[in-house]
Design a protein around this motif. Structure first.
Motif, PDB file in Angstrom:
ATOM      1  N   ARG A 173      44.183  95.841 109.540  1.00 32.78           N
ATOM      2  CA  ARG A 173      44.436  95.477 110.939  1.00 32.78           C
ATOM      3  C   ARG A 173      45.227  94.174 111.051  1.00 32.78           C
ATOM      4  N   GLY A 174      45.402  93.500 109.910  1.00 34.98           N
ATOM      5  CA  GLY A 174      46.194  92.276 109.932  1.00 34.98           C
ATOM      6  C   GLY A 174      45.358  91.052 109.616  1.00 34.98           C
ATOM      7  N   LEU A 175      46.031  89.968 109.307  1.00 35.51           N
ATOM      8  CA  LEU A 175      45.380  88.751 108.849  1.00 35.51           C
ATOM      9  C   LEU A 175      44.538  88.090 109.929  1.00 35.51           C
ATOM     10  N   ASN A 176      45.011  88.071 111.167  1.00 39.52           N
ATOM     11  CA  ASN A 176      44.266  87.404 112.237  1.00 39.52           C
ATOM     12  C   ASN A 176      42.923  88.061 112.491  1.00 39.52           C
ATOM     13  N   ALA A 177      42.906  89.404 112.534  1.00 39.23           N
ATOM     14  CA  ALA A 177      41.648  90.121 112.760  1.00 39.23           C
ATOM     15  C   ALA A 177      40.700  89.919 111.584  1.00 39.23           C
ATOM     16  N   SER A 178      41.236  89.968 110.360  1.00 36.60           N
ATOM     17  CA  SER A 178      40.416  89.837 109.158  1.00 36.60           C
ATOM     18  C   SER A 178      39.745  88.472 109.093  1.00 36.60           C
ATOM     19  N   LYS A 179      40.510  87.416 109.386  1.00 35.38           N
ATOM     20  CA  LYS A 179      39.949  86.070 109.242  1.00 35.38           C
ATOM     21  C   LYS A 179      38.886  85.806 110.311  1.00 35.38           C
ATOM     22  N   LYS A 180      39.022  86.391 111.496  1.00 36.92           N
ATOM     23  CA  LYS A 180      37.999  86.207 112.534  1.00 36.92           C
ATOM     24  C   LYS A 180      36.682  86.850 112.113  1.00 36.92           C
ATOM     25  N   ILE A 181      36.754  88.067 111.574  1.00 39.13           N
ATOM     26  CA  ILE A 181      35.547  88.758 111.116  1.00 39.13           C
ATOM     27  C   ILE A 181      34.920  88.005 109.951  1.00 39.13           C
ATOM     28  N   GLU A 182      35.756  87.564 109.004  1.00 38.67           N
ATOM     29  CA  GLU A 182      35.265  86.828 107.842  1.00 38.67           C
ATOM     30  C   GLU A 182      34.576  85.531 108.268  1.00 38.67           C
ATOM     31  N   ASN A 183      35.208  84.748 109.125  1.00 43.08           N
ATOM     32  CA  ASN A 183      34.637  83.472 109.561  1.00 43.08           C
ATOM     33  C   ASN A 183      33.315  83.668 110.294  1.00 43.08           C
ATOM     34  N   GLY A 184      33.252  84.680 111.156  1.00 43.42           N
ATOM     35  CA  GLY A 184      32.013  84.952 111.890  1.00 43.42           C
ATOM     36  C   GLY A 184      30.884  85.365 110.967  1.00 43.42           C
ATOM     37  N   ALA A 185      31.175  86.237 109.998  1.00 43.85           N
ATOM     38  CA  ALA A 185      30.159  86.697 109.058  1.00 43.85           C
ATOM     39  C   ALA A 185      29.676  85.560 108.162  1.00 43.85           C
ATOM     40  N   VAL A 186      30.586  84.670 107.768  1.00 52.18           N
ATOM     41  CA  VAL A 186      30.207  83.542 106.921  1.00 52.18           C
ATOM     42  C   VAL A 186      29.247  82.609 107.655  1.00 52.18           C
ATOM     43  N   ILE A 187      29.519  82.329 108.923  1.00 46.65           N
ATOM     44  CA  ILE A 187      28.619  81.467 109.716  1.00 46.65           C
ATOM     45  C   ILE A 187      27.220  82.075 109.795  1.00 46.65           C
ATOM     46  N   LEU A 188      27.151  83.396 110.035  1.00 44.62           N
ATOM     47  CA  LEU A 188      25.853  84.079 110.125  1.00 44.62           C
ATOM     48  C   LEU A 188      25.129  84.030 108.787  1.00 44.62           C
ATOM     49  N   LYS A 189      25.861  84.254 107.694  1.00 41.42           N
ATOM     50  CA  LYS A 189      25.261  84.244 106.361  1.00 41.42           C
ATOM     51  C   LYS A 189      24.706  82.872 106.012  1.00 41.42           C
ATOM     52  N   VAL A 190      25.470  81.825 106.266  1.00 42.97           N
ATOM     53  CA  VAL A 190      25.021  80.465 105.965  1.00 42.97           C
ATOM     54  C   VAL A 190      23.787  80.118 106.794  1.00 42.97           C
ATOM     55  N   ALA A 191      23.753  80.565 108.041  1.00 43.33           N
ATOM     56  CA  ALA A 191      22.593  80.309 108.904  1.00 43.33           C
ATOM     57  C   ALA A 191      21.329  80.940 108.315  1.00 43.33           C
ATOM     58  N   ILE A 192      21.449  82.161 107.782  1.00 44.60           N
ATOM     59  CA  ILE A 192      20.300  82.836 107.179  1.00 44.60           C
ATOM     60  C   ILE A 192      19.844  82.103 105.916  1.00 44.60           C
ATOM     61  N   LEU A 193      20.788  81.610 105.126  1.00 44.88           N
ATOM     62  CA  LEU A 193      20.434  80.870 103.916  1.00 44.88           C
ATOM     63  C   LEU A 193      19.728  79.557 104.262  1.00 44.88           C
ATOM     64  N   VAL A 194      20.234  78.867 105.266  1.00 46.94           N
ATOM     65  CA  VAL A 194      19.588  77.619 105.698  1.00 46.94           C
ATOM     66  C   VAL A 194      18.177  77.914 106.195  1.00 46.94           C
ATOM     67  N   LEU A 195      18.008  79.032 106.869  1.00 40.41           N
ATOM     68  CA  LEU A 195      16.679  79.438 107.343  1.00 40.41           C
ATOM     69  C   LEU A 195      15.731  79.643 106.166  1.00 40.41           C
ATOM     70  N   PHE A 196      16.220  80.271 105.096  1.00 34.90           N
ATOM     71  CA  PHE A 196      15.390  80.472 103.898  1.00 34.90           C
ATOM     72  C   PHE A 196      15.044  79.129 103.258  1.00 34.90           C
ATOM     73  N   ILE A 197      16.027  78.241 103.145  1.00 39.47           N
ATOM     74  CA  ILE A 197      15.799  76.951 102.493  1.00 39.47           C
ATOM     75  C   ILE A 197      14.786  76.118 103.280  1.00 39.47           C
ATOM     76  N   VAL A 198      14.960  76.059 104.584  1.00 42.19           N
ATOM     77  CA  VAL A 198      14.054  75.252 105.417  1.00 42.19           C
ATOM     78  C   VAL A 198      12.682  75.906 105.509  1.00 42.19           C
ATOM     79  N   GLY A 199      12.649  77.203 105.828  1.00 46.22           N
ATOM     80  CA  GLY A 199      11.364  77.893 105.959  1.00 46.22           C
ATOM     81  C   GLY A 199      10.618  77.985 104.641  1.00 46.22           C
TER      82      GLY A 199
END
Length: 466
Positions: A173-199
């Motif tokens: 679909r192109g670079l712009n669409a790919s990077k938006k999906i990638e950036n959003g998924a990375v933020i969600l993933k890091v949030a879950i990892l921080v939740l594991f570390i803190v909890g």
């Protein structure tokens, strides 16, 4: 000109820049960190801390991750300087061709293409296993024939193939669409990892840290055999920051952006890996962590089953982002080979509409899908490390040559502590390469030999340098 002299002929950076001019420069520092963290924080963080703690280092696995991060940071700075001086596609392949000569560049690229293809396939296989486990929680059972390849008693690893195809659709679909999906998924993933570390920190038992570095792992020189073996294996976990360099032809202001993206990726990933390892080995004794889903296992052991499901979802997101970033990088490297004629030139064409190397992308996903769907990659995983470490070694030593080339002077990022730091990082790369299992080095030698045969049978005759 002798064939030996021809093989070591060097390419001009300006030739690469002109050839890559059709690619769109749209990536920012945030996008590069998203791609880097998306790759680095993938399968490694959800599997390696448990395996390496149980097999090589005990709770000291956190130290192994820190050492690997420092080493990766040193090598990352070398990649950052090269990508600032040469903002072109191809990563170590292009840099090696300019610095050492075409045959060295080709062998570095040949090693990296193995790294990328196997990594995509291995992570896709891990994604399939995690998804299968998640579905069983909801009483959905997938037949074994569709969960493993013929070498494991099945027919095809269907989910592994499907996730690769899904990622390909997103990339197309192109670079712009790919990077938006990638950036959003990375933020969600890091949030879950921080939740594991803190909890998870509330459930740490300090007795699990004793002994911190168990005697059974204290082998070799100075008793550091287990720690060095763990560090060599953990290099796989930091596979990703070097893939950022593959996108240099699509980056805004690469002289500054590349260094920020690579170093930012290493720092964020190191912090998450070390904290994750400390919490994991604090919750459960290291002897019990030799499982494929150690984080979920640890949470189940403290009766946090619902949270274990959240971690599994986080693992799936992590593997998805890693697959996306690695397919992205592997298609750019394949494009570079086609661009220069070392592989069929049709692979080096850029689509006029999407500005993507479509043919290179198609070839990459075909090979990766076959590996993921039909072949169990657990015996080949260390090959990923071999290709990575070889590239690290040549790129670090290459800085010593880069600084002396008057035609390659640049005003971008430069490795501090020259020439000591790049030399030390190059030596460490070689030492870690020798720490890999002998069967791995033998298989890697066979792969390199195939690359040499291809170069002299096809590449040298069709290369643009000819």
């Amino acid at each position: 000109m002798s064939i030996f002299t021809r093989a070591f002929k060097r390419e001009s950076v300006n030739t690469y820049i002109k050839a890559d001019s059709h690619m769109s420069r749209v990536l920012t520092t945030r996008d590069l960190i998203g791609l880097g963290v998306g790759t680095v924080i993938g399968t490694g963080i959800f599997i390696l801390p448990g395996h390496e703690a149980a097999q090589h280092a005990g709770p000291a696995v956190a130290v192994a991750f820190l050492i690997a991060a420092i080493f990766s940071g040193l090598s990352g700075m070398a990649f950052a300087e090269f990508s600032s001086a040469m903002p072109v596609a191809g990563s170590a392949y292009s840099y090696g061709t300019v610095i050492y000569g075409e045959i060295i560049g080709w062998l570095l690229g040949w090693s990296l293409i193995l790294e990328y293809f196997l990594a995509v396939s291995a992570i896709a296989t891990g994604f399939s296993a995690y998804l299968g486990n998640l579905l069983t929680i909801f009483n959905i059972h997938i037949p074994k024939a569709l969960m493993s390849g013929p070498m494991e008693g099945g027919v095809i690893n269907l989910f592994a193939v499907l996730i690769i195809l899904l990622v390909t659709v997103i990339l197309s679909r192109g670079l712009n669409a790919s990077k938006k999906i990638e950036n959003g998924a990375v933020i969600l993933k890091v949030a879950i990892l921080v939740l594991f570390i803190v909890g998870g920190s509330f459930f740490i038992k300090h007795t699990n840290y004793v002994p911190f570095y168990p005697k059974e792992f204290q082998t070799g020189i100075g008793g550091l055999g287990g720690l060095s073996a763990a560090t060599a294996s953990i290099i796989f976990a930091f596979l990703g920051f070097d893939t950022i360099a593959a996108h240099a032809a699509e980056v805004k202001n690469p002289q500054k952006t590349m260094a920020r993206g690579i170093i930012g990726t290493v720092i964020i990933s190191a912090l998450l890996y070390v904290l994750f390892s400390i919490v994991l080995t604090g919750i459960v004794n290291y002897k019990k962590l030799g499982v494929d889903d150690p984080a979920a296992f640890a949470l189940q052991s403290i009766h946090q089953t619902q949270f274990a499901v959240v971690i599994t979802v986080g693992a799936l997101i992590g593997m998805f982002t890693a697959i996306l970033a690695l397919i992205y990088a592997s298609s750019r490297l394949t494009y570079s080979f086609g661009r220069d004629g070392l592989l069929p030139r049709s692979l080096g064409k850029i689509s006029a509409g999407s500005h993507l190397p479509v043919n290179a992308l198609i070839l990459a996903i075909i090979i990766e899908s076959i590996f993921a769907g039909l072949i169990p990659l657990n015996t080949l995983a260390n090959l990923i490390n071999a290709g990575t470490l070889l590239a690290f070694m040549f790129i670090n030593f290459g800085i010593l040559i880069l600084r002396r080339r008057k035609d390659l002077s640049h005003d971008g990022f430069k490795v501090p502590g020259y020439p000591v730091i790049p030399f030390i990082a190059g030596v460490i790369s070689f030492i870690l390469l020798t720490q890999l299992p002998s069967e791995t080095l033998e298989l890697f030698a066979v792969w390199v030999l195939i690359g040499i045969i291809w170069y002299f049978a096809y590449g040298i005759h069709h290369s643009k340098l000819s």
